[in-house]
Design a protein around this motif. Structure first.
Motif, PDB file in Angstrom:
ATOM      1  N   GLU A   1      -8.992  13.791  26.911  1.00  0.00           N
ATOM      2  CA  GLU A   1      -8.685  12.150  26.524  1.00  0.00           C
ATOM      3  C   GLU A   1      -7.600  11.775  27.467  1.00  0.00           C
ATOM      4  O   GLU A   1      -6.546  11.093  27.108  1.00  0.00           O
ATOM      5  CB  GLU A   1      -8.061  12.039  25.067  1.00  0.00           C
ATOM      6  N   ASP A   2      -7.771  11.656  28.687  1.00  0.00           N
ATOM      7  CA  ASP A   2      -7.156  11.323  30.094  1.00  0.00           C
ATOM      8  C   ASP A   2      -5.824  11.850  30.029  1.00  0.00           C
ATOM      9  O   ASP A   2      -4.988  11.401  31.083  1.00  0.00           O
ATOM     10  CB  ASP A   2      -7.111   9.580  29.693  1.00  0.00           C
ATOM     11  N   ILE A   3      -5.530  12.937  29.431  1.00  0.00           N
ATOM     12  CA  ILE A   3      -4.206  13.652  29.927  1.00  0.00           C
ATOM     13  C   ILE A   3      -4.525  14.978  30.510  1.00  0.00           C
ATOM     14  O   ILE A   3      -5.737  15.577  30.302  1.00  0.00           O
ATOM     15  CB  ILE A   3      -3.596  14.323  28.393  1.00  0.00           C
ATOM     16  N   GLU A   4      -3.734  14.992  31.519  1.00  0.00           N
ATOM     17  CA  GLU A   4      -4.034  16.004  32.638  1.00  0.00           C
ATOM     18  C   GLU A   4      -2.942  17.144  32.567  1.00  0.00           C
ATOM     19  O   GLU A   4      -3.238  18.201  33.394  1.00  0.00           O
ATOM     20  CB  GLU A   4      -4.072  15.444  34.042  1.00  0.00           C
ATOM     21  N   ASP A   5      -1.828  16.892  31.969  1.00  0.00           N
ATOM     22  CA  ASP A   5      -0.654  17.694  32.042  1.00  0.00           C
ATOM     23  C   ASP A   5      -1.004  19.171  31.615  1.00  0.00           C
ATOM     24  O   ASP A   5      -1.447  19.217  30.332  1.00  0.00           O
ATOM     25  CB  ASP A   5       0.583  17.185  31.511  1.00  0.00           C
ATOM     26  N   VAL A   6      -0.813  20.087  32.244  1.00  0.00           N
ATOM     27  CA  VAL A   6      -1.074  21.477  31.644  1.00  0.00           C
ATOM     28  C   VAL A   6       0.395  22.046  31.152  1.00  0.00           C
ATOM     29  O   VAL A   6       1.349  21.853  31.432  1.00  0.00           O
ATOM     30  CB  VAL A   6      -1.431  22.476  32.954  1.00  0.00           C
ATOM     31  N   THR A   7       0.183  22.673  30.029  1.00  0.00           N
ATOM     32  CA  THR A   7       1.607  23.017  29.255  1.00  0.00           C
ATOM     33  C   THR A   7       1.248  24.651  28.747  1.00  0.00           C
ATOM     34  O   THR A   7       0.224  25.055  28.819  1.00  0.00           O
ATOM     35  CB  THR A   7       1.922  22.151  27.923  1.00  0.00           C
ATOM     36  N   GLY A   8       2.341  25.219  28.398  1.00  0.00           N
ATOM     37  CA  GLY A   8       2.245  26.523  27.756  1.00  0.00           C
ATOM     38  C   GLY A   8       3.218  27.441  28.499  1.00  0.00           C
ATOM     39  O   GLY A   8       3.702  28.339  27.931  1.00  0.00           O
ATOM     40  N   PHE A   9       3.561  26.983  29.623  1.00  0.00           N
ATOM     41  CA  PHE A   9       4.556  27.911  30.356  1.00  0.00           C
ATOM     42  C   PHE A   9       5.812  28.014  29.977  1.00  0.00           C
ATOM     43  O   PHE A   9       6.381  29.287  30.170  1.00  0.00           O
ATOM     44  CB  PHE A   9       4.759  27.142  32.030  1.00  0.00           C
TER      45      PHE A   9
ATOM     46  N   ILE B   1      -4.138  21.816  28.150  1.00  0.00           N
ATOM     47  CA  ILE B   1      -3.816  20.596  28.494  1.00  0.00           C
ATOM     48  C   ILE B   1      -2.794  20.023  27.253  1.00  0.00           C
ATOM     49  O   ILE B   1      -3.049  20.489  26.265  1.00  0.00           O
ATOM     50  CB  ILE B   1      -5.030  19.815  28.452  1.00  0.00           C
ATOM     51  N   ASN B   2      -1.847  19.245  27.749  1.00  0.00           N
ATOM     52  CA  ASN B   2      -0.764  18.866  26.719  1.00  0.00           C
ATOM     53  C   ASN B   2      -1.205  17.827  25.853  1.00  0.00           C
ATOM     54  O   ASN B   2      -0.917  16.800  25.823  1.00  0.00           O
ATOM     55  CB  ASN B   2       0.339  18.479  27.466  1.00  0.00           C
TER      56      ASN B   2
ATOM     57  N   ILE C   1      -2.843  17.641  21.503  1.00  0.00           N
ATOM     58  CA  ILE C   1      -2.849  18.543  20.402  1.00  0.00           C
ATOM     59  C   ILE C   1      -4.283  19.314  20.098  1.00  0.00           C
ATOM     60  O   ILE C   1      -4.297  20.391  19.528  1.00  0.00           O
ATOM     61  CB  ILE C   1      -2.235  17.473  18.803  1.00  0.00           C
ATOM     62  N   TYR C   2      -5.185  18.600  20.534  1.00  0.00           N
ATOM     63  CA  TYR C   2      -6.731  18.968  20.173  1.00  0.00           C
ATOM     64  C   TYR C   2      -7.228  19.638  21.272  1.00  0.00           C
ATOM     65  O   TYR C   2      -8.463  20.062  21.287  1.00  0.00           O
ATOM     66  CB  TYR C   2      -7.421  17.855  19.676  1.00  0.00           C
ATOM     67  N   ALA C   3      -6.584  19.723  22.442  1.00  0.00           N
ATOM     68  CA  ALA C   3      -7.078  20.529  23.956  1.00  0.00           C
ATOM     69  C   ALA C   3      -7.088  22.020  23.328  1.00  0.00           C
ATOM     70  O   ALA C   3      -6.555  22.465  22.600  1.00  0.00           O
ATOM     71  CB  ALA C   3      -6.285  20.178  24.738  1.00  0.00           C
ATOM     72  N   TYR C   4      -8.360  22.405  24.154  1.00  0.00           N
ATOM     73  CA  TYR C   4      -8.448  23.899  23.957  1.00  0.00           C
ATOM     74  C   TYR C   4      -7.401  24.656  24.342  1.00  0.00           C
ATOM     75  O   TYR C   4      -6.873  24.382  25.715  1.00  0.00           O
ATOM     76  CB  TYR C   4      -9.756  24.401  24.696  1.00  0.00           C
TER      77      TYR C   4
END
Length: 94
Positions: free
Chosen positions: A43-51, A69-70, A72-75
């Motif tokens: 949904e147009d969000i590219e920021d990777v998170t989890g680190f 991907i940052n 709520i519904y991203a895999y």
């Protein structure tokens, strides 16, 4: 004229890219993970998170790390990695 960004990377490609990370230096591993997501969005969000919740992976051994991907519904992907002499290899991506 507006700039249109075209995304062509699929989740399947991201998984393949992550799986191909082999013998990456510990210092470059996070950047390699981010690069594996290049061109993918949710949904147009590219920021990777989890680190921010990754355990300390400085010692030799196997670890499980989550990344997504940052959005709520991203895999959320789980990376099984191995640190051997400060070289990181991705063993599996779920």
């Amino acid at each position: 004229m507006s700039h249109i960004k075209i995304f062509t990377t699929t989740l399947s490609t991201v998984i393949k890219n992550l799986s191909n990370i082999k013998r990456c230096s510990l210092d470059n591993f996070k950047d390699e993970v981010i690069e594996a997501f290049d061109g993918y969005h949710y949904e147009d969000i590219e920021d990777v998170t989890g680190f921010e919740i990754w355990p300390d992976i400085n010692k030799d051994g196997k670890y499980e790390l989550n990344v997504k991907i940052n959005h709520i519904y991203a895999y959320e992907l789980t990376l099984t990695i191995e640190n051997k002499n400060s070289l990181i290899s991705v063993l599996n991506v779920l």
